[in-house]
Design an enzyme around this catalytic site. Structure first.
Site, PDB file in Angstrom:
ATOM      1  N   SER A 137     -37.819  34.620  11.798  1.00  0.00           N
ATOM      2  CA  SER A 137     -37.357  33.905  13.078  1.00  0.00           C
ATOM      3  C   SER A 137     -35.951  34.280  13.633  1.00  0.00           C
ATOM      4  CB  SER A 137     -37.783  32.497  12.907  1.00  0.00           C
ATOM      5  OG  SER A 137     -37.171  31.901  14.083  1.00  0.00           O
ATOM      6  N   ASP A 291     -48.811  32.535  15.954  1.00  0.00           N
ATOM      7  CA  ASP A 291     -47.459  32.299  16.546  1.00  0.00           C
ATOM      8  C   ASP A 291     -47.402  32.106  17.885  1.00  0.00           C
ATOM      9  OD1 ASP A 291     -44.712  32.087  16.876  1.00  0.00           O
ATOM     10  OD2 ASP A 291     -44.065  33.532  15.246  1.00  0.00           O
ATOM     11  N   HIS A 320     -45.989  29.554  14.095  1.00  0.00           N
ATOM     12  CA  HIS A 320     -44.676  30.272  13.696  1.00  0.00           C
ATOM     13  C   HIS A 320     -43.971  29.715  12.565  1.00  0.00           C
ATOM     14  CE1 HIS A 320     -40.735  32.394  14.477  1.00  0.00           C
ATOM     15  NE2 HIS A 320     -39.979  31.060  14.216  1.00  0.00           N
TER      16      HIS A 320
END
Length: 366
Positions: A137, A291, A320
């Site tokens: 991320s 995601d 995610h």
């Protein structure tokens, strides 16, 4: 063997990408393990949005004795990023020019600023080569930027659930969260707990993007005859907001969301594709099928344009957040990639080459 906390301080001004400077630089970081004689066993882990330098706490499935990243044979480094809550220069730290916390006056920090701070620290630590740099991320945004800034530094690059350019979709989620903080009446105040109620709502918004429809259908399923505050999804959203408010601050949350929005590896480099082609690291890109925030297409883009990159998809219920939860699948993917490297096999690179050849052939035939 215990992880060790460290604090780095530089009294020299730290120039920022968007202009201005921090009058001094402070970085909180943790090391676990020791540098070997060859100085070739450094694993540098880049943390995500509200994470910290304590990687053993938030990624315990991947880091620790006997695990994928083992401190018994690696020096593991994780730095709390600028703007965050856990000891590095941020909104609640003291501005040496005024003797008071920065609060709202803390300047905007970009991903490139974070990487610049990493460069200062790694030189201080006399680290000239990183065996593996991994991030998911926001952490993956840092890792890919670093591999572009210093192409010869990182031997193995692992990018998880991340992107080269933050999307309008992702920016919209972040702006919605900032708007939630801004409508908190206390946000205008200069005090440590300003905006906390707004941040709780912001976190609830974020959770929707971190998970997905199917996740909530299963983990927060309605109980028979439930209604109002007894609905599991209602209590879950409120719980997550309260949980974050106990360990984080709204200033950092606000700033780090803007930092994520700053991600564009192609800025002033001729575009993202040209920038990604500068990477020399052996690269594994991992995407999560479910995601919604950093969709698979973004990892496909990374894998296609980083020279020789491999690509692996994880099928996870958790969207995610799967990069934090699916330790077993992550470990399996990385170890398979390591094995293929030893065999000098790269199926994903071969796939993209074959796909491009087919597309070219189709265009010619038309």
């Amino acid at each position: 063997m215990q992880a060790e906390f460290h604090h780095f301080h530089s009294a020299s001004p730290f120039a920022l990408e968007l202009g201005g400077e921090l009058p001094a630089l402070d970085l909180a970081y943790q090391t676990w393990g020791k540098l070997n004689a060859k100085k070739d066993n450094v694993v540098w882990i880049c943390h995500a949005f509200t994470g910290s330098h304590d990687v053993a706490e938030w990624w315990q499935g991947l880091v620790g004795p006997g695990k994928l990243f083992n401190p018994e044979n690696n020096l593991i480094v994780c730095v709390n990023i600028l703007g965050s809550h856990y000891g590095s220069s941020g909104p609640l730290t003291v501005d040496p020019r005024t003797g008071k916390p920065y609060f709202h006056s803390f300047p905007d920090i970009t991903i490139r600023d974070v990487v610049s701070s990493f460069e200062i620290l790694r030189k201080e630590l006399k680290i000239n080569r990183i065996k593996t740099c991994i991030g998911g991320s926001l952490g993956g945004q840092q890792a890919v930027e670093w591999a572009i800034v210093n192409p010869e530094l990182i031997e193995n690059l692992i990018l998880v659930a991340t992107n080269a350019v933050h999307s309008p979709w992702g920016i919209a989620f972040n702006e919605s969260q900032r708007m939630a903080i801004e409508v908190d009446p206390s946000w205008k105040e200069s005090q440590p707990k300003a905006g906390l109620e707004g941040m709780k709502a912001a976190r609830a918004t974020a959770l929707i993007s971190y998970r997905n429809y199917e996740t909530y259908q299963i983990t927060q399923a309605r109980k028979e005859n439930s209604y109002g505050s007894s609905l599991r999804a209602v209590s879950y959203q409120r719980y997550q907001g309260e949980k974050l408010a106990q360990r984080f601050n709204a200033y950092s949350y606000f700033q780090l969301s803007k930092m994520m929005d700053s991600q564009d590896v192609g800025r002033n480099r001729g575009g993202a594709i040209a920038a990604l082609k500068l990477i020399q690291s052996k690269t594994l890109v991992i995407g999560i099928k479910s995601d919604a925030l950093f969709p698979i297409v973004e990892q496909e883009f990374l894998a296609k344009h980083i020279p020789g990159a491999s690509f692996h998809v994880i099928d996870s219920l958790y969207g995610h957040d799967g990069f934090l939860i699916e330790s077993g699948l992550m470990t399996k993917a990385v170890r398979l990639w390591q094995k293929l490297q030893r065999l000098e096999v790269n199926p994903m690179a071969d796939f993209f080459q074959a796909l491009e050849a087919k597309l070219a052939s189709h265009e010619i035939s038309q």
